[in-house]
Design a protein around this motif. Sequence first.
Motif, PDB file in Angstrom:
ATOM      1  N   LEU A 265       0.855  -1.189   0.000  1.00  0.00           N
ATOM      2  CA  LEU A 265       0.000   0.000   0.000  1.00  0.00           C
ATOM      3  C   LEU A 265       0.892   1.241   0.000  1.00  0.00           C
ATOM      4  N   LEU A 266       0.859   1.993  -1.081  1.00  0.00           N
ATOM      5  CA  LEU A 266       1.716   3.169  -1.225  1.00  0.00           C
ATOM      6  C   LEU A 266       0.934   4.469  -1.331  1.00  0.00           C
ATOM      7  N   ILE A 267      -0.339   4.385  -1.733  1.00  0.00           N
ATOM      8  CA  ILE A 267      -1.183   5.575  -1.839  1.00  0.00           C
ATOM      9  C   ILE A 267      -2.417   5.373  -0.955  1.00  0.00           C
ATOM     10  N   PRO A 268      -2.311   5.721   0.340  1.00  0.00           N
ATOM     11  CA  PRO A 268      -3.474   5.574   1.231  1.00  0.00           C
ATOM     12  C   PRO A 268      -4.531   6.628   0.911  1.00  0.00           C
ATOM     13  N   LYS A 269      -5.683   6.475   1.509  1.00  0.00           N
ATOM     14  CA  LYS A 269      -6.805   7.380   1.260  1.00  0.00           C
ATOM     15  C   LYS A 269      -6.420   8.834   1.530  1.00  0.00           C
ATOM     16  N   GLU A 270      -5.659   9.070   2.588  1.00  0.00           N
ATOM     17  CA  GLU A 270      -5.304  10.454   2.918  1.00  0.00           C
ATOM     18  C   GLU A 270      -4.406  11.086   1.845  1.00  0.00           C
ATOM     19  N   ALA A 271      -3.618  10.253   1.148  1.00  0.00           N
ATOM     20  CA  ALA A 271      -2.800  10.777   0.052  1.00  0.00           C
ATOM     21  C   ALA A 271      -3.684  11.189  -1.127  1.00  0.00           C
ATOM     22  N   ILE A 281      -5.046   8.252 -11.165  1.00  0.00           N
ATOM     23  CA  ILE A 281      -4.199   7.177 -10.637  1.00  0.00           C
ATOM     24  C   ILE A 281      -4.455   5.933 -11.487  1.00  0.00           C
ATOM     25  N   ILE A 282      -3.398   5.366 -12.057  1.00  0.00           N
ATOM     26  CA  ILE A 282      -3.497   4.099 -12.795  1.00  0.00           C
ATOM     27  C   ILE A 282      -2.801   3.040 -11.950  1.00  0.00           C
ATOM     28  N   ASP A 283      -3.538   2.027 -11.521  1.00  0.00           N
ATOM     29  CA  ASP A 283      -2.986   1.017 -10.610  1.00  0.00           C
ATOM     30  C   ASP A 283      -2.832  -0.324 -11.324  1.00  0.00           C
ATOM     31  N   LEU A 284      -1.595  -0.630 -11.734  1.00  0.00           N
ATOM     32  CA  LEU A 284      -1.316  -1.894 -12.418  1.00  0.00           C
ATOM     33  C   LEU A 284      -1.229  -3.070 -11.454  1.00  0.00           C
ATOM     34  N   ASN A 291      -1.787  -0.769  -5.217  1.00  0.00           N
ATOM     35  CA  ASN A 291      -0.921   0.122  -4.438  1.00  0.00           C
ATOM     36  C   ASN A 291      -1.699   1.276  -3.827  1.00  0.00           C
ATOM     37  N   CYS A 292      -2.889   1.537  -4.373  1.00  0.00           N
ATOM     38  CA  CYS A 292      -3.755   2.587  -3.827  1.00  0.00           C
ATOM     39  C   CYS A 292      -4.858   1.954  -2.983  1.00  0.00           C
ATOM     40  N   GLU A 293      -5.115   2.527  -1.839  1.00  0.00           N
ATOM     41  CA  GLU A 293      -6.110   1.976  -0.915  1.00  0.00           C
ATOM     42  C   GLU A 293      -7.506   1.931  -1.520  1.00  0.00           C
ATOM     43  N   SER A 307      -9.643  10.237 -10.437  1.00  0.00           N
ATOM     44  CA  SER A 307     -10.007   8.973 -11.090  1.00  0.00           C
ATOM     45  C   SER A 307      -8.978   7.906 -10.745  1.00  0.00           C
ATOM     46  N   ILE A 308      -9.440   6.794 -10.193  1.00  0.00           N
ATOM     47  CA  ILE A 308      -8.546   5.699  -9.797  1.00  0.00           C
ATOM     48  C   ILE A 308      -8.902   4.496 -10.666  1.00  0.00           C
ATOM     49  N   ILE A 309      -8.006   4.150 -11.577  1.00  0.00           N
ATOM     50  CA  ILE A 309      -8.265   3.105 -12.565  1.00  0.00           C
ATOM     51  C   ILE A 309      -7.499   1.848 -12.181  1.00  0.00           C
TER      52      ILE A 309
END
Length: 376
Positions: A265-271, A281-284, A291-293, A307-309
């Motif tokens: 987890l590198l991108i928590p909600k607060e980030a 945010i593109i999360d592979l 990596n994103c919460e 936008s979190i994809i």
Amino acid sequence: MILGLLKEHGKETRVALLPETVQTFTDLKVEVLVEQGAGEKAFASDADYEAVGAKTVSRNDVFAKAEVLLQIQPPAEGDTERIKDSQVWISAFNPLWDTALVKTFLNKGITTFSLDLIPRTTRAQAMDILSSMATVSGYMAVLEAAAKLPTFFPMFMTAAGTIRPANVLILGAGVAGLQAIATSRKLGAQVQVFDVRSAVKEEVMSLGGKFVEVEGATEDKAAGGYAVEQTEEYKKKQQDRINEVAAKSNVVICTAQIPGRKAPLLIPKEAVDAMKPGSVIIDLAASTGGNCELTKNDEVVEYKGVSIIGQSNYPAQKPVDASRMFGKNVLNFMKLMIGEEGELNLNFEDDIVKGTCITHAKEIYNERVKSVIETK
């Protein structure tokens, strides 16, 4: 040897072998059975396969007659019951993660090879499907981010004023990350990159990226170039630095994964809360938790204007070249197991063959998989 090429299931558009690669197998005296329609989503017709010497048959015939069964994905529901213990199954089935499937193969006595565990050595580079498919993913991630972003990627100097370039943060400098850097820079973005492995700094800089330094990372040469788990103290420093850079970024591309474990987890909600509206945010790493919460696999989440994809199969969006690359990797690997007369030769004296083999004769051959199974 009779090699059976199976049609992929679900939303997969790739095929493990295009006709051009099947031609090489037939030249090596391997008989190839292709399931009818196997290549249609990758724009390869049954006639194309037949033109290079393959036979197109029903799915039932492939399972009944082939010695080696080949596809990209893990078996479809019900297929494990159809595989005989005399057959060899080859695909990419993530055995460090899907231990239940490994146990099924083990109990049935099926010989299996998982292409995502081909050793990452110099000799095996031409067989490395992870690198090939990561190249596609890194490229596509940037293109989707650029299309989704409400601003331009490059700097423009116009009569209406100067347009500032987009700021891109890339998490993880493996093959996908490096391709994302190269593509972002070609599109004119400013790029910052984070990775716990200091050894990749030079590669990042050579592509025009700025390396985000966080001191104190644990590195393991025995990990084969992969990232490893870090101390809690380092994770805290790492998180603070990533949050700081993410807040100033228009695009964050997440590629960080640890084999056999949930994605870090590198991108928590607060980030995300601190990011600008309109950011992308593109999360592979979506298929292993992301990596994103806020990531959801195969979904687009809209959160406070960000936008979190969650996308774990970009290669399926470029099925022709992705299939071409995958097939060349498969061919180079299988050449290690094809005898002079086209017969199957399971040479476990070869370190690549043994390292890629997961189960054989009701034993687990891959040491990493064995250690994971024993701890669960």
